[in-house]
Enzyme design. Structure first.
Site: not given
Ligand code: HSE
Length: 302
Positions: A127, A180
Site C-alpha cells: 500500500e 487516493t
Molecule cells: N482509508 C483510505 C482513505 C482508503 O479513505 O483514504 C484507502 O486505503
C-alpha cells in the site's frame, strides 16, 4: 509448489471509520498464482485485467513478496501471476487485494511462517509503495475477512468483527478517476470536538450493531460527518445515489475507501436487488460509464 488464490476487493472506512474499518467482498477480487522456481527471487510473469507494472520493485504484490523473502530467505524463487478482477483506482482496494494476496500466497510457499498480523504488516508495504501511505484498512479486511477494525497502527492491532448473515453490499463504480492521493489532500486537517464525538459514537454504534445483528443500529450509525462531506464533490451524483439507495431500503450509503465507488449496506437479497436496480436507474442517464456490484460479505478472507 503451486498455489492459486482469490484475494477479495474491500470497502475501506465503511462511512464513519476512516482509516480504521474495512470489509471484504465475496464476489469481486483478484486471482493470483504462486509457483516455486529454481531461480531465486521474485518474478511477476503475467498480469491480466489491468495495465500495471510487472517490475516487482514497484508492483504492490512484488514489493510485498520481496520484503517477505528478505525476512525469510529461502533457496528457491517465486513466480507470481495476477489476474485483476476489477479496475484499479475504483476505491475497492485494488492494490490491497494484490498486496494482501501476495502476503498470503508467499506465506504458504514459505511453510506458513508468518501470522495474519505479520501478513497485514507486509501487505501494508504494498500500500505504501502504490498509494504513498501504509494504510491497513483494506489489506486487513482482505487477509482476515469480514469486517476488520484497525484498532491501533503502532503497534499494529487488528480486531475481526462478526458479520450479520443477511448483510449485503451493493456498490456502483462510476468510471471516473479519483486518485487516493488527491482524495486525501481534500481532507480537513483538524476536526471539532463536537464532530469527533458524533463520529466515534457512530463507530461504536456500528460495531455494536454488527456484534448484535441490530440492523437498525447499523443503519443509524452508518454516517460520516467528517470525511464524506470533504470528498463527495469528487464523485458525480453522490448525493442523489445515496438518497435513492436509502429510499429503496439500503441501511446506509457512503464512499468506498477514497472513491469513486459508492457502497451501500443492505439487509437481505430482495432489498439488495431493489437497491441495485434503483442505483442503476439513477445512473443510467448520467452519461458516465459505470459498473454495478452486488455481493455478500466475505467472512473468511483470502
Ligand atoms: N482509508 C483510505 C482513505 C482508503 O479513505 O483514504 C484507502 O486505503
Amino acid at each position: 509448489n503451486y498455489l492459486k488464490i482469490f484475494s477479495p476487493a474491500t470497502v475501506a472506512n465503511v462511512s464513519c471509520g476512516f482509516d480504521a474499518l474495512g470489509l471484504a467482498l465475496e464476489t469481486v477480487g483478484d486471482t493470483m498464482t504462486f509457483t516455486k522456481t529454481i531461480t531465486k527471487g521474485v518474478k511477476i510473469t503475467k498480469i491480466t485485467g489491468a495495465d500495471l507494472p510487472s517490475d516487482p520493485q514497484i508492483n504492490a504484490a512484488g514489493v510485498v513478496a520481496l520484503a517477505m523473502l528478505e525476512k525469510h530467505p529461502v533457496d528457491f524463487g517465486i513466480d507470481i501471476t495476477i489476474h485483476k478482477g476489477y479496475t484499479p483506482g475504483s476505491g475497492l482496494g485494488s492494490s490491497a487485494a494484490s498486496a494482501a494476496g501476495a502476503a498470503f500466497g508467499v506465506n504458504q510457499l514459505l511453510g506458513n511462517s508468518f501470522s495474519p498480523l505479520e501478513l497485514t504488516q507486509f501487505a501494508m508495504l504494498g500500500e505504501e509503495a502504490t498509494c504513498g501511505t501504509p494504510i491497513a484498512d483494506n489489506v486487513s479486511a482482505a487477509i482476515y475477512g469480514g469486517f476488520t477494525l484497525v484498532r491501533s497502527y503502532k503497534p499494529l492491532s487488528i480486531v475481526k468483527i462478526p458479520v450479520p448473515a443477511d448483510l449485503r453490499v451493493v456498490a456502483i463504480h462510476p468510471q471516473v478517476e479519483v486518485k487516493t492521493k488527491d482524495s486525501r489532500e481534500v481532507l480537513p486537517k483538524e476536526v471539532s470536538l463536537k464532530d469527533a464525538v458524533t463520529q466515534w459514537a457512530n463507530v461504536g454504534g456500528l460495531i455494536s450493531g454488527l456484534y448484535t445483528n441490530d440492523y437498525q443500529l447499523i443503519a443509524d450509525s452508518l454516517t460520516d460527518i467528517i470525511v464524506e462531506p470533504a470528498r463527495k464533490h469528487l464523485i458525480p451524483h453522490f448525493d442523489e445515489v445515496k438518497q435513492q439507495a436509502i429510499k429503496a431500503g439500503a441501511l446506509g450509503a457512503g464512499i468506498s475507501g477514497s472513491g469513486p465507488t459508492i457502497f451501500t449496506l443492505c439487509k437481505g437479497d430482495a432489498t439488495a436487488e431493489n437497491v441495485y436496480k434503483t442505483i442503476q436507474n439513477t445512473y443510467q442517464d448520467k452519461q458516465i460509464d459505470f459498473n454495478m456490484i452486488l455481493s455478500k460479505i466475505n467472512t473468511e478472507g483470502i
